[in-house]
Design a protein around this motif. Structure first.
Motif, short mmCIF file in Angstrom:
data_model
loop_
_atom_site.label_atom_id
_atom_site.label_comp_id
_atom_site.label_asym_id
_atom_site.label_seq_id
_atom_site.Cartn_x
_atom_site.Cartn_y
_atom_site.Cartn_z
N GLU A 2 0.83 -1.21 0.00
CA GLU A 2 0.00 0.00 0.00
C GLU A 2 0.86 1.25 0.00
N ILE A 3 2.00 1.23 0.74
CA ILE A 3 2.89 2.40 0.77
C ILE A 3 3.48 2.66 -0.60
N VAL A 42 3.66 6.06 -5.50
CA VAL A 42 3.47 6.27 -6.93
C VAL A 42 2.36 7.29 -7.17
N GLN A 43 1.25 7.12 -6.46
CA GLN A 43 0.15 8.06 -6.62
C GLN A 43 0.56 9.47 -6.21
N ARG A 44 1.37 9.58 -5.15
CA ARG A 44 1.80 10.89 -4.69
C ARG A 44 2.70 11.56 -5.70
N ALA A 97 3.40 15.83 -9.72
CA ALA A 97 3.64 16.28 -11.09
C ALA A 97 2.45 17.08 -11.63
N ILE A 98 1.26 16.57 -11.36
CA ILE A 98 0.07 17.28 -11.82
C ILE A 98 -0.04 18.63 -11.14
#
Length: 432
Positions: A256-257, A262-264, A269-270
């Motif tokens: 999960e980390i 990766v999501q962070r 970037a966005i």
């Protein structure tokens, strides 16, 4: 010739008379009969039940107590030929009211006679027996009239001296007393029996509880032993399960980390791209117009500032020049006044008392004008006096008070001035 007559079941038809002087009577109930004209007589008598309400007021009983008794009787005419003949002899041709009146008087007479032979207690306590006695005594008499007593009941018994209510209270009190005694004795016996039963029950319960406690203690000891073994096994299994679960949970958490990292990164970037876009948009829509507006406001402010400074400098120069001119004028006037005062002071010092006298004489007209100002509105002054010497005295008094007033106002003592001394001499006063 004749007629055929019919009658219902609630009436009796009586046919009397006939050919050749016959005295035969025919009784028909619920049927028909033939009657000849002119020589036969047709009459009817009711067979319906008649309700009577006999009432005997203030009748003395065997004990001499006056009571009132009311009853209800149901009577009717009997249908047997012989008895029906008796009723026809007595009541044929009379109305129902007249028949009821005769029977009612007969019943009331027997009722009154029976009341005189009984006590109040016998009448009140056993009404059915009293009613049967009245029916038995009255039945033979009314039976000879062809009347049958179907029922007779006592409706009410009362008196005007509260004998019955007192009797009822006495009996009620006695019954209540006996009931209370019975209840108390029953409660006492019940309490004794209940205490004995409770004692026996407690003994049995104590023995049973003792045996149950022993059995329960042994059972609890065995259960504790079994539970200890079971709990040990359960604890070992639980620890193993929790250890394995912790390992699996750790693996899941690491994955999960990684997913969150990766999501962070993608989110960062966005957000960076969004910041750059927003910054450019602000520069284009806010910063450039703001800078132009600020430059414009700055230039306008500097122009207003320069104009204000120049205007203030011009006003300050104007005020400074006017002040210098006024100061020069005031200085010249002050110097002239000072010189005038210096010259006056030198003159006063040189002439001494004469100068002071001159000052006083200059001030006297002004003082006199101020004093006489209220009198300027007076058209006439009249001095009331008996002789001329009094007017002279008033004038002398005014002149005598004048030095004091002048001394208080100016500080100059007129009595030391030779000219005033001369004015106050007797010769001048005489002339005045």
């Amino acid at each position: 010739m004749g007629n055929c007559h019919t009658v219902g079941p609630n009436e009796a038809l009586v046919v009397s008379g006939g050919c050749c002087g016959s005295d035969q009577k025919t009784y028909v109930v619920g049927g028909w009969a033939w009657a000849w004209w002119l020589i036969s007589d047709i009459q009817r008598i009711t067979l319906e039940i008649m309700t009577l309400q006999p009432k005997c007021e203030d009748v003395e009983t065997a004990e001499g107590v006056a009571i009132t008794v009311t009853g209800v009787a149901q009577v009717k005419v009997m249908t047997e030929n012989e008895l029906l003949g008796y009723a026809c002899e007595q009541f044929l041709g009379k109305s129902v009211v007249e028949i009821k009146s005769v029977i009612l008087q007969t019943l009331e007479g027997h009722l009154r006679a029976i009341l005189g032979t009984l006590t109040v207690e016998q009448i009140y306590q056993d009404r059915d027996k009293f009613a049967c006695l009245v029916r038995e005594v009255a039945s033979p008499d009314v039976g000879r009239m062809g009347i049958e007593i179907l029922s007779f009941t006592i409706k009410d018994v009362y008196d005007k001296v509260d004998y019955l209510s007192s009797l009822g209270k006495t009996q009620t009190a006695a019954v209540q007393r006996d009931a209370d005694i019975g209840v108390a004795e029953a409660e006492r016996d019940a309490g004794i029996r209940e205490a004995e039963c409770k004692r026996e029950m407690m003994d049995v319960k104590f023995l049973a509880d003792t045996k149950m406690a022993d059995s329960k203690r042994e059972l609890e000891m065995q259960k504790a032993s079994f539970n200890q073994e079971v709990n040990t096994k359960k604890a070992e299994a639980q620890l193993a399960y929790e250890l394995q679960a912790a390992k699996e949970q750790q693996k899941i958490r690491l994955e999960e980390i990684e997913i969150e990292v990766v999501q962070r990164k993608k989110q960062i970037a966005i957000e960076e791209k969004e910041v750059i876009r927003t910054d450019k948009e602000l520069v284009a829509t806010v910063k450039r117009p703001a800078e132009a507006e600020a430059y414009k406001m700055q230039q306008l402010a500097e122009g207003r500032k320069i104009r204000t400074v120049l205007t203030a400098q011009a006003e300050a120069d104007k005020i400074r020049l006017i002040g210098e001119a006024e100061a020069s004028s005031i200085e010249a006037v002050g110097k002239a006044e000072a010189e005038k005062m210096r010259l006056k002071a030198e003159a006063y010092q040189q002439y001494g008392e004469a100068a002071k006298t001159a000052l006083v004489l200059e001030a006297l007209p002004l003082i006199a004008s101020k004093v006489a100002a209220p009198l300027s509105k007076t058209s006439e002054i009249v001095i009331l006096s008996g002789d001329g010497s009094r007017v002279t005295g008033e004038v002398n008094r005014l002149l005598a008070e004048l030095p004091v007033s002048v001394n208080a106002l100016t500080g100059v003592d007129l009595t030391k001035i030779p000219l005033f001394q001369k004015m106050m001499s007797p010769q001048c006063q005489t002339a005045i």
